[in-house]
Design a protein around this motif. Structure first.
Motif, PDB file in Angstrom:
ATOM      1  N   GLY A  96       0.848  -1.189   0.000  1.00 58.91           N
ATOM      2  CA  GLY A  96       0.000   0.000   0.000  1.00 58.91           C
ATOM      3  C   GLY A  96       0.882   1.237   0.000  1.00 58.91           C
ATOM      4  O   GLY A  96       2.089   1.153   0.251  1.00 58.91           O
ATOM      5  N   ASP A  97       0.299   2.382  -0.256  1.00 57.97           N
ATOM      6  CA  ASP A  97       1.079   3.611  -0.406  1.00 57.97           C
ATOM      7  C   ASP A  97       1.984   3.877   0.787  1.00 57.97           C
ATOM      8  O   ASP A  97       3.130   4.298   0.639  1.00 57.97           O
ATOM      9  CB  ASP A  97       0.126   4.793  -0.611  1.00 57.97           C
ATOM     10  CG  ASP A  97       0.873   6.115  -0.750  1.00 57.97           C
ATOM     11  OD1 ASP A  97       1.914   6.126  -1.424  1.00 57.97           O
ATOM     12  OD2 ASP A  97       0.428   7.115  -0.175  1.00 57.97           O
ATOM     13  N   PHE A  98       1.522   3.609   1.998  1.00 58.24           N
ATOM     14  CA  PHE A  98       2.275   3.977   3.191  1.00 58.24           C
ATOM     15  C   PHE A  98       3.364   2.972   3.568  1.00 58.24           C
ATOM     16  O   PHE A  98       4.164   3.247   4.455  1.00 58.24           O
ATOM     17  CB  PHE A  98       1.327   4.158   4.381  1.00 58.24           C
ATOM     18  CG  PHE A  98       0.442   5.363   4.271  1.00 58.24           C
ATOM     19  CD1 PHE A  98       0.928   6.625   4.559  1.00 58.24           C
ATOM     20  CD2 PHE A  98      -0.877   5.241   3.873  1.00 58.24           C
ATOM     21  CE1 PHE A  98       0.115   7.747   4.461  1.00 58.24           C
ATOM     22  CE2 PHE A  98      -1.696   6.346   3.766  1.00 58.24           C
ATOM     23  CZ  PHE A  98      -1.203   7.607   4.060  1.00 58.24           C
ATOM     24  N   ASN A  99       3.378   1.793   2.949  1.00 61.84           N
ATOM     25  CA  ASN A  99       4.404   0.823   3.334  1.00 61.84           C
ATOM     26  C   ASN A  99       5.320   0.391   2.185  1.00 61.84           C
ATOM     27  O   ASN A  99       6.114  -0.538   2.342  1.00 61.84           O
ATOM     28  CB  ASN A  99       3.771  -0.420   3.979  1.00 61.84           C
ATOM     29  CG  ASN A  99       2.961  -1.261   3.001  1.00 61.84           C
ATOM     30  OD1 ASN A  99       2.883  -0.956   1.808  1.00 61.84           O
ATOM     31  ND2 ASN A  99       2.352  -2.323   3.498  1.00 61.84           N
ATOM     32  N   THR A 130      -0.499  -1.626   5.203  1.00 53.40           N
ATOM     33  CA  THR A 130      -0.438  -0.181   5.061  1.00 53.40           C
ATOM     34  C   THR A 130      -1.278   0.478   6.149  1.00 53.40           C
ATOM     35  O   THR A 130      -1.963  -0.191   6.931  1.00 53.40           O
ATOM     36  CB  THR A 130      -0.914   0.249   3.660  1.00 53.40           C
ATOM     37  OG1 THR A 130      -0.609   1.647   3.469  1.00 53.40           O
ATOM     38  CG2 THR A 130      -2.414   0.041   3.491  1.00 53.40           C
ATOM     39  N   TYR A 131      -1.228   1.793   6.187  1.00 53.84           N
ATOM     40  CA  TYR A 131      -1.900   2.551   7.246  1.00 53.84           C
ATOM     41  C   TYR A 131      -3.387   2.717   6.956  1.00 53.84           C
ATOM     42  O   TYR A 131      -3.827   2.769   5.812  1.00 53.84           O
ATOM     43  CB  TYR A 131      -1.245   3.927   7.378  1.00 53.84           C
ATOM     44  CG  TYR A 131      -1.914   4.852   8.363  1.00 53.84           C
ATOM     45  CD1 TYR A 131      -1.779   4.645   9.729  1.00 53.84           C
ATOM     46  CD2 TYR A 131      -2.683   5.918   7.924  1.00 53.84           C
ATOM     47  CE1 TYR A 131      -2.393   5.490  10.639  1.00 53.84           C
ATOM     48  CE2 TYR A 131      -3.289   6.785   8.815  1.00 53.84           C
ATOM     49  CZ  TYR A 131      -3.149   6.568  10.184  1.00 53.84           C
ATOM     50  OH  TYR A 131      -3.762   7.405  11.073  1.00 53.84           O
ATOM     51  N   SER A 147       2.931  -1.763  10.410  1.00 53.94           N
ATOM     52  CA  SER A 147       2.142  -0.942   9.493  1.00 53.94           C
ATOM     53  C   SER A 147       2.941   0.266   9.058  1.00 53.94           C
ATOM     54  O   SER A 147       3.643   0.889   9.863  1.00 53.94           O
ATOM     55  CB  SER A 147       0.849  -0.480  10.184  1.00 53.94           C
ATOM     56  OG  SER A 147       0.163   0.471   9.380  1.00 53.94           O
ATOM     57  N   GLY A 148       2.845   0.583   7.773  1.00 53.14           N
ATOM     58  CA  GLY A 148       3.356   1.870   7.316  1.00 53.14           C
ATOM     59  C   GLY A 148       2.487   2.959   7.911  1.00 53.14           C
ATOM     60  O   GLY A 148       1.407   2.683   8.443  1.00 53.14           O
ATOM     61  N   LYS A 173       6.084   6.521   6.472  1.00 55.85           N
ATOM     62  CA  LYS A 173       6.401   5.933   5.162  1.00 55.85           C
ATOM     63  C   LYS A 173       7.754   6.388   4.627  1.00 55.85           C
ATOM     64  O   LYS A 173       8.408   5.661   3.896  1.00 55.85           O
ATOM     65  CB  LYS A 173       5.292   6.227   4.156  1.00 55.85           C
ATOM     66  CG  LYS A 173       5.199   7.645   3.627  1.00 55.85           C
ATOM     67  CD  LYS A 173       4.147   7.705   2.519  1.00 55.85           C
ATOM     68  CE  LYS A 173       4.051   9.084   1.897  1.00 55.85           C
ATOM     69  NZ  LYS A 173       3.074   9.114   0.788  1.00 55.85           N
TER      70      LYS A 173
END
Length: 245
Positions: A60-63, A106-107, A132-133, A202
């Protein structure tokens, strides 16, 4: 775009001397490259050190930055799943067989999706590490909403949710404290045979840590306790079922 922009000024340039000696960024002289490690690589090393050979994840975007760091660890095999709940239950099963498990999401949408599996691990006293990111450190004080959240500027809802179903929940916002937070959280999980949650910004995952005298391994007493916990868990799982059919 430079991801380090989301981190406090100067943090991205700090180094860690993994040998316990030598110069650091504080003195203006960088240690040798082999003694520097990023936050993501540090976490990967710790996971392998405590017995995690496979980590179950959903990108996911945050991780994404964190996953790049984890993938580069040859001893750690990343297993990709269709959704976070699958990853969480896969880590649950891996932990029952191997003694410790890990799940990376991800977050927001990812963290809140996996919390059912986290609660299950907590109720069964399984040492599963949920990573988690998260937003960059400056986002927490910006007072604005970001994507994949519940739509409020409060970015602490995931931490508060996991805190109810973990023996340790930490949010890494300062790289100078990151290694202490991660080691403490992992130790709590191994000693107490309970689940934990680590939230990483991230952009921070690729930044070098800063610590002049950081040991390369977890304390021996923690590793001994981890072995004892594995033996106890194996005995428990093979002699008693908490939910007789």
């Amino acid at each position: 775009m430079d991801d380090s922009a989301g981190i406090s000024p100067g943090i991205a340039d700090l180094k860690v001397d993994m040998s316990g000696a030598g110069q650091t960024a504080e003195t203006g002289v960088d240690p040798a490259p082999e003694h520097c490690v990023s936050l993501g690589k540090f976490l990967a090393g710790r996971l392998v050190e405590v017995g995690v050979t496979h980590a179950f994840a959903v990108p996911g975007d945050f991780n994404l930055t964190l996953l790049d760091e984890l993938v580069s660890k040859k001893e750690l095999k990343m297993c990709w799943t269709c959704n976070e709940l699958n990853a969480g239950y896969a880590a649950d099963g891996f932990c029952r067989r191997k003694g410790v498990g890990a799940c990376v999401v991800t977050y927001g949408v990812g963290g809140l999706s996996v919390i059912n599996a986290c609660a299950g691990c907590y109720s069964e006293d399984l040492p599963v590490i949920f990573v988690s990111g998260g937003p960059n450190s400056n986002e927490f004080a910006a007072n604005h909403t970001i994507h994949h959240t519940i739509g409020l500027p409060d970015l602490g809802e995931q931490y508060r949710a996991f805190k109810e179903f973990t023996c340790a929940a930490v949010v890494v916002q300062h790289l100078s404290e990151a290694h202490h937070q991660i080691d403490w959280a992992i130790s709590e999980a191994l000693v107490g045979a309970r689940v934990l949650d680590v939230l990483l910004g991230k952009a921070a995952s690729a930044c070098d840590l800063h610590c002049r005298h950081h040991a390369t391994g977890l304390p021996a007493v923690i590793l001994d306790l981890q072995i004892s916990a594995r033996e106890l868990l194996f005995t428990y799982n093979t002699t008693f079922s908490p939910h007789p059919g």
